[in-house]
Design a protein around this motif. Structure first.
Motif, PDB file in Angstrom:
ATOM      1  N   GLY A 138       0.757  -1.289   0.149  1.00 31.79           N
ATOM      2  CA  GLY A 138       0.308  -0.058  -0.095  1.00 31.79           C
ATOM      3  C   GLY A 138       1.355   1.319  -0.488  1.00 31.79           C
ATOM      4  O   GLY A 138       2.392   1.132   0.582  1.00 31.79           O
ATOM      5  N   ILE A 139       0.062   2.645  -1.091  1.00 30.65           N
ATOM      6  CA  ILE A 139       1.007   3.350  -1.386  1.00 30.65           C
ATOM      7  C   ILE A 139       0.052   4.764  -0.470  1.00 30.65           C
ATOM      8  O   ILE A 139      -1.245   4.190  -0.799  1.00 30.65           O
ATOM      9  CB  ILE A 139       1.429   3.895  -2.068  1.00 30.65           C
ATOM     10  N   ILE A 180       3.298  -3.315   3.797  1.00 34.22           N
ATOM     11  CA  ILE A 180       2.792  -4.497   3.341  1.00 34.22           C
ATOM     12  C   ILE A 180       2.366  -5.223   4.295  1.00 34.22           C
ATOM     13  O   ILE A 180       2.612  -5.355   5.333  1.00 34.22           O
ATOM     14  CB  ILE A 180       4.727  -5.216   2.810  1.00 34.22           C
ATOM     15  N   VAL A 181       1.258  -5.237   4.023  1.00 35.79           N
ATOM     16  CA  VAL A 181       0.221  -6.281   4.869  1.00 35.79           C
ATOM     17  C   VAL A 181      -0.585  -7.616   4.319  1.00 35.79           C
ATOM     18  O   VAL A 181      -0.760  -8.021   2.659  1.00 35.79           O
ATOM     19  CB  VAL A 181      -0.896  -5.450   4.781  1.00 35.79           C
ATOM     20  N   ARG A 240      -1.734  -9.481   9.057  1.00 38.78           N
ATOM     21  CA  ARG A 240      -0.456  -8.899   9.340  1.00 38.78           C
ATOM     22  C   ARG A 240       0.354  -7.739   8.598  1.00 38.78           C
ATOM     23  O   ARG A 240       0.304  -7.570   8.285  1.00 38.78           O
ATOM     24  CB  ARG A 240       0.590 -10.280   9.556  1.00 38.78           C
ATOM     25  N   ARG A 241       0.916  -7.197   9.994  1.00 40.06           N
ATOM     26  CA  ARG A 241       1.593  -5.946   8.906  1.00 40.06           C
ATOM     27  C   ARG A 241       3.276  -6.338   8.849  1.00 40.06           C
ATOM     28  O   ARG A 241       3.545  -6.268   9.512  1.00 40.06           O
ATOM     29  CB  ARG A 241       1.800  -4.676   9.722  1.00 40.06           C
ATOM     30  N   LEU A 242       3.190  -6.489   7.560  1.00 41.01           N
ATOM     31  CA  LEU A 242       4.727  -6.823   7.158  1.00 41.01           C
ATOM     32  C   LEU A 242       5.902  -6.135   6.997  1.00 41.01           C
ATOM     33  O   LEU A 242       7.083  -6.169   7.673  1.00 41.01           O
ATOM     34  CB  LEU A 242       4.967  -8.054   6.004  1.00 41.01           C
ATOM     35  N   ALA A 243       5.295  -4.983   7.206  1.00 39.75           N
ATOM     36  CA  ALA A 243       6.104  -3.527   6.910  1.00 39.75           C
ATOM     37  C   ALA A 243       4.752  -2.391   7.008  1.00 39.75           C
ATOM     38  O   ALA A 243       4.333  -2.750   6.622  1.00 39.75           O
ATOM     39  CB  ALA A 243       6.705  -3.556   5.645  1.00 39.75           C
ATOM     40  N   ASP A 244       5.511  -1.227   7.774  1.00 42.45           N
ATOM     41  CA  ASP A 244       4.589  -0.266   8.093  1.00 42.45           C
ATOM     42  C   ASP A 244       5.219   0.827   7.676  1.00 42.45           C
ATOM     43  O   ASP A 244       6.138   0.741   9.183  1.00 42.45           O
ATOM     44  CB  ASP A 244       3.538  -0.762   9.174  1.00 42.45           C
ATOM     45  N   LEU A 245       5.901   2.026   7.053  1.00 44.37           N
ATOM     46  CA  LEU A 245       6.522   3.332   7.063  1.00 44.37           C
ATOM     47  C   LEU A 245       6.094   3.564   6.919  1.00 44.37           C
ATOM     48  O   LEU A 245       4.888   4.745   6.159  1.00 44.37           O
ATOM     49  CB  LEU A 245       7.733   2.592   6.290  1.00 44.37           C
ATOM     50  N   THR A 255      -4.262   7.780  12.049  1.00 45.28           N
ATOM     51  CA  THR A 255      -3.394   9.257  11.488  1.00 45.28           C
ATOM     52  C   THR A 255      -2.951   8.111  10.231  1.00 45.28           C
ATOM     53  O   THR A 255      -3.553   7.064   9.592  1.00 45.28           O
ATOM     54  CB  THR A 255      -2.151   9.177  12.156  1.00 45.28           C
ATOM     55  N   ASP A 256      -2.861   8.997   9.642  1.00 45.23           N
ATOM     56  CA  ASP A 256      -3.293   8.832   7.904  1.00 45.23           C
ATOM     57  C   ASP A 256      -1.715   7.883   7.644  1.00 45.23           C
ATOM     58  O   ASP A 256      -0.193   8.210   8.697  1.00 45.23           O
ATOM     59  CB  ASP A 256      -1.963   9.829   6.831  1.00 45.23           C
ATOM     60  N   ASN A 257      -1.343   6.620   6.992  1.00 43.91           N
ATOM     61  CA  ASN A 257      -0.684   5.829   6.927  1.00 43.91           C
ATOM     62  C   ASN A 257      -0.965   4.278   5.557  1.00 43.91           C
ATOM     63  O   ASN A 257      -2.000   5.024   5.163  1.00 43.91           O
ATOM     64  CB  ASN A 257      -0.890   3.978   8.316  1.00 43.91           C
ATOM     65  N   ALA A 258      -0.435   3.401   5.262  1.00 45.02           N
ATOM     66  CA  ALA A 258      -0.173   2.902   4.349  1.00 45.02           C
ATOM     67  C   ALA A 258      -0.748   1.459   4.833  1.00 45.02           C
ATOM     68  O   ALA A 258      -0.919   0.418   4.145  1.00 45.02           O
ATOM     69  CB  ALA A 258       0.786   3.383   3.266  1.00 45.02           C
ATOM     70  N   ALA A 259      -1.135   0.906   5.362  1.00 49.39           N
ATOM     71  CA  ALA A 259      -1.689  -0.488   6.245  1.00 49.39           C
ATOM     72  C   ALA A 259      -2.563  -0.617   5.736  1.00 49.39           C
ATOM     73  O   ALA A 259      -3.258  -1.477   5.329  1.00 49.39           O
ATOM     74  CB  ALA A 259      -1.002  -0.461   7.392  1.00 49.39           C
TER      75      ALA A 259
END
Length: 361
Positions: A5-6, A17-18, A23-28, A310-314
């Protein structure tokens, strides 16, 4: 199923990346506070340039954090609106390029749908539920009946609650971002025993029929009270005004949400929960007020963790998974490489525009 997700609709550059196991494999999330703080708010051109300069590196970091190669992704999801159009275009263009290069589906995600479905990522609420979506640019009450199925019950006729927090903090000289600054100042005032009612701030539309909001007059009243007390300049006065502002916003949000719950009570199937999402939903005082409303209607209050408010890509990646699982992936549902980014994109296109200027849907 693993979806990247972007999110680039405002002033956070985010990549996640979910998978379909939640599972949130990456969450930046890369904040732009430093760039915007000197201006006291978000500057659209600066935001877009920052997204452009950081997004490719953030995607590489997300893949590394997840221990994945690009070809192991099953789909690419990107916020395609609503938001600051320059930033949205950056994210959509990157998402389309990745989808084309990898021969994967591209999912154009409504930013508001990301917030609406975030409660299903963590902790995982069932349909249907009432959603209070409250952030810097949006203030809406919606019955969430399923993926892609939203019925709006109320919206703001002028400004959003988050904008009232941000502008209030600017009026009081508390800095940017305004929401956390107001909450901290309010906590100091409460600890000092200051009475928020002493400032006489209004609570717009409190008790009126319907579920719409209005916060423009509250900002004006705050400015007037601050000017009246400018000669004193004492910190307790500033903190007291912050407490009064927070109490007014919390009371209005609780009142309008109660009206929406009453309006939705007759509909079937019965609601499973009251969900609060968006950046303002991270405010603990507002959560307390909504908790009381939910209990009064025999419903649980479900609020995602602050990071997902808050704004996030997850949430964008998760909305992509939800749409894939629901079969909403063809061009008729707003997906595909020909999708055009949108500055405005209502979740409920059948809802009438609120009777006021500046509605952000």
């Amino acid at each position: 199923m693993r979806v990247l997700g972007i999110e680039s609709s405002c002033d956070e550059t985010a990549v996640a990346i979910v998978d379909d196991g939640r599972r949130r494999l990456a969450d930046l999330v890369l904040s732009q506070l430093t760039e915007h703080r000197p201006f006291g708010g978000v500057v659209p051109e600066i935001a877009a340039r920052s997204h452009l300069g950081q997004l490719d590196r953030l995607i590489a970091r997300a893949l590394a954090q997840a221990g994945m190669k690009p070809h192991e992704l099953d789909a690419i999801a990107a916020t395609a609106g609503p938001g600051l159009i320059g930033g949205v275009l950056v994210g959509v263009t990157m998402g389309k390029a990745m989808a084309l290069a990898l021969d994967r589906p591209f999912l154009a995600i409504n930013h508001l749908e990301g917030h609406a479905l975030s409660a299903r990522l963590d902790p995982g609420v069932a349909f249907p539920y009432l959603l209070l979506l409250v952030s810097g640019g949006h203030c809406q009450l919606l019955r969430v009946e399923g993926v892609g199925r939203y019925r709006r019950l109320g919206t703001t006729v002028d400004d959003a609650a988050g904008e009232a927090f941000d502008k209030g903090a600017k009026i009081l000289g508390l800095g940017y971002p305004g929401g956390p600054a107001i909450e901290q100042a309010a906590a100091r005032a409460k600890a000092a025993g200051i009475d928020p009612d002493a400032y006489g701030l209004p609570r717009p539309m409190l008790g009126r029929p319907g579920c719409d909001f209005s916060f423009s007059g509250l900002k004006t009243a705050l400015r007037q009270r601050a000017q009246e007390r400018a000669a004193d300049g004492a910190l307790p006065e500033r903190d007291g005004l912050a407490l009064a502002l927070q109490e007014s916003i919390a009371a209005v949000l609780a009142d309008r949400t109660a009206h929406a719950l009453e309006a939705a009570a007759a509909a079937t199937p019965r609601l499973t929960a009251l969900v609060a999402a968006g950046g303002v939903a991270a405010n603990q005082r507002i959560r307390q007020a909504l908790e009381r409303v939910a209990r009064a209607h025999d419903l649980p209050l479900v609020a995602p963790p602050s990071r997902l408010c808050t704004d996030n890509a997850a949430m964008i990646a998760w909305a992509g998974i939800e749409r894939l699982e629901a079969g909403l992936t063809d061009s008729a549902h707003g997906d595909g490489l020909d999708f055009a980014a949108r500055p405005r994109w209502p979740l409920d296109p059948t809802a009438p525009r609120a009777a006021g200027a500046g509605v952000k849907a």
